[in-house]
Every structure is written in structure tokens, then in C-alpha cells.
Design an enzyme around this catalytic site. Sequence first.
Site, mmCIF file in Angstrom:
data_model
loop_
_atom_site.group_PDB
_atom_site.id
_atom_site.type_symbol
_atom_site.label_atom_id
_atom_site.label_comp_id
_atom_site.label_asym_id
_atom_site.label_seq_id
_atom_site.Cartn_x
_atom_site.Cartn_y
_atom_site.Cartn_z
ATOM 1 C CB VAL A 230 0.382 -3.362 -5.175
ATOM 2 C CG1 VAL A 230 0.833 -4.446 -6.145
ATOM 3 C CG2 VAL A 230 0.885 -1.988 -5.628
ATOM 4 C CE LYS B 213 3.368 9.849 1.728
ATOM 5 N NZ LYS B 213 4.214 11.072 1.667
ATOM 6 C CD GLU B 214 1.337 9.022 -5.868
ATOM 7 O OE1 GLU B 214 1.554 8.214 -6.794
ATOM 8 O OE2 GLU B 214 1.989 10.050 -5.680
ATOM 9 C CB SER B 215 -1.351 2.796 -6.145
ATOM 10 O OG SER B 215 0.006 2.553 -5.790
ATOM 11 C CG ASP C 84 9.096 9.436 -6.101
ATOM 12 O OD1 ASP C 84 9.871 9.935 -5.241
ATOM 13 O OD2 ASP C 84 8.082 8.785 -5.788
ATOM 14 C CB THR D 85 -0.910 0.043 1.246
ATOM 15 O OG1 THR D 85 -0.111 0.019 2.426
ATOM 16 C CG2 THR D 85 -1.862 -1.143 1.255
#
Length: 441
Positions: free
Chosen positions: A255, A251-253, A391, A249
Site C-alpha cells: 500500500v 503477504k498479498e499487497s 478474514d 506491506t
Amino acid sequence: MDQTGVTTETRKSPWGSVAPAAPACSLADVMSEQLARQLDEENNAFPTLTESGADLLSDEAPDTTSDLMLAQMLQMQFDREFDNQLRREEKKFNGDSKVSISFENYRMVHPYEDSDSSEDEVDWQDTRHDPYRAEKPQTTPRKGFTGKGKNITTKHDEETCGRKNTARMDNFAPEVHVGDGLGMDLKLSNQVFNSLKQHCYSEQRRSAKLHEKKEHSTAEQAVDPRTRLLMYKMVNSGVLENINGCISTGKESVVFHADGGSMEEQPVPDEVVLKVFKTTLNEFKNRDRYIKDDYRFKDRFSKLNPRKIIRLWAEKEMHNLGRMKKAEIPCPEVVLLKKHILVMSFIGKDHVPAPKLKDAILGLEDLKTAYYQVLHMMQQLYQECNLVHADLSEYNMLWHEGKVWLIDVSQSIEPTHPHGLEFLFRDCRNVATDVSPDVVV
């Protein structure tokens, strides 16, 4: 004393004096007419039946030959006793209170029973004759008052407004429990009614916000109903065999690991991952500079609503992974894209994901190999793929099969981006600081 000299005593019967036996009569006496007349006279000499006994044998007595009638009579008697007890409990409960609570709804009256209640008792089963309930709300004429002289009643009358406010509570939302005012002449003041009305509206808005947040958000290690439906469709179409669970897990997704199925266009790996971009916009609002200035999506970005921008992030990562795959940079292979769900090949083995470079335990030789490999991949990204990772850190690199794999390239941009060189410098600094703290170049 008898001849043997023993004194005999007369023994008394414990049952009292014994009546003398009736004289026996012959059959001829029984068949005689004189004896028949004598018996008839003796029968007529008996006293007449009492009134209670006469009632039992009269024609007005109920028919007791039917079992149903007997059961109904017993049930009626039981119900009368129950109702009497209920009235006593009601009187004890109310006491001397001005507002009384009626227990009449719990009565056991049957339709065939003739009510024996007194005249001052009210049949609460029939609400049409409820003396404490107005049949219709009293309407005030257009002139604003009724009556004349001292009996004038305006539209601001306290009792009239109170009854109207009570009737208007039925228009509240169904989830607001306003109670049952049957049998009570309720009068709500304007202040109380307005407070209840405002509370009802605020609760409705709060409930709508919570429902919208639940329907349109992807929480930590969970998905919203729309995303879950997309995942079910992938399983039903055969693209996936099953979805095993969450493996990561961010911030944006989120899995998920899944077992691959089959597709007509291309083969599906045995193990795949589903990268589900979260549909909450808290993180993406602060990262719009990665995509709004990218010429590939600049025109589309201005025309999309905020939620469709998330799909654009998934599409952007798919295109970036395609470029990296052509340059033979170790990265996941894209299998399928469905809105904000990206299906990629799994980096790992037997349901065990490859560790991040941050968590991998490497020796000095492996650390040197990883460092120089990362430098080579950064050069390939810039020269062959025309991309800047933007990033790059030890959190976005995996160690698998003796080499480094790059992941999470949804924010990757081209060097022509206004902030391209700034992001490239930040990537170089992160690699020099995190990946090779003890390696001498």
C-alpha cells in the site's frame, strides 16, 4: 735587485706560458694578393674530414630542417629502445615455459619505421602469419579419416578434436568470457568442452529465471517495472499529483500513499492510497478457494492464466467495496482500478494512516463501542451486502474518528459459497476472541 734594494721575482701565469701576441699587420698587407694566396695554401694543408663527418655533410644525410622530421626521428629512437626493453621483459616473464605469452601487441612500431628485428622474430600484429594458429579448422571428409597407412588420421584424433572444440567456444553466449587464445595452440578435450558447454547453458537458464522473476514480481516495499509504469501513467494523466511512499506491506499487497489529483468522471480525494497486489503467485495459489467457487467469477476463473487471476482479485475487492459503500459501512471509497492497482481514499489525516484496531489504545467505553459496531457491521455485511468478510480480525480493521473501518475485502465471498458458513463462523470467533476479550455481552 732594483735600485731600492728590493728583490723582484718573475711571477708565472696560472694558465701556463703565454703565447706571444701576433704581429700587427696593416690594411695594405691584408688586401695584398700575396697574403691571399698564402691563406689559401694554409687551408689546403688541413687534414681531410673523417668518414663520420663526411656522412653528416653528404647528400644521403636526412633533412633536419623540418621540425616534423626531427620529431619523427626522436620518436623512432624512443620506440626502438622501448621495444628492446619489452622484449627483455617478455623473455624474463616466459623463462623456460613451454607456453609463452607474447608482448608484441604492446609494441610502439610506426608504419614508417623499417623493422630491424631479426629473422627469427615473428610479427604478431599480422595474425595471418601466426605459426601457432590454424587458418581454418581442418575438416574431416565424410569417410571419417584422412591419409593412408601409418599416417591415417580419423575424426577422433585428439589434436583435431581439440582445435575444433577451441574454435566452437566462439559460439558461446556473449556473457560467457572464454578469453583470447591468440598466439596459443589450444586443444580442449571433449570432456572439458562438454563441461564448459553445460555450464554455459545452465548459467543462461539461471540468468533467464532471475530476469523473469525480477520483471514479473513485486517484492517487499518495491514494485516491478510494469507496475511502476502504470503508477507513472496515473501521475502523468493527472489522477495523482505525486506518490509519497509505502505505508503498509502484507503477504498479498503493498500500500502506497499518494496525493490526489483530478478526474472528469468523479472528484478525487486529497489523499489516496494505491493498493498494489503482488504479482507473485506464492500466496494466491493457496487461496484460490476464495474465488474459484464464487459464482460471480467462476466462469472467468477457469479461462484466465495465473497472472490474470491477480487482476481478478483487485476487481473483486472493488466490487465488494462498492456494495459496502451502498450499505453505508465505513470503508475506503474506490477511485480507480488499473489492472492490479486499486486506488482508494485514504483513511487517516495529514499523511498519517489510522492505526489498526490491534494497535489502537482504547479505553473501556471505546472498546465497547468498537465491539458493538463490529457486530453491527457483520450483520450489515450478511443481510444488506450479501457478503461474508472471510478474514475479519483486528488486523483488518482501523480505528479512525471514533469508529471502526473495514479494509481488505478482496477475499470476501457470498453466503452461497460452499465454504461461506465456515468462514462466517471463523469471523465470529475472531471477533469474540480478539476484539472483546474483556467485554461482557
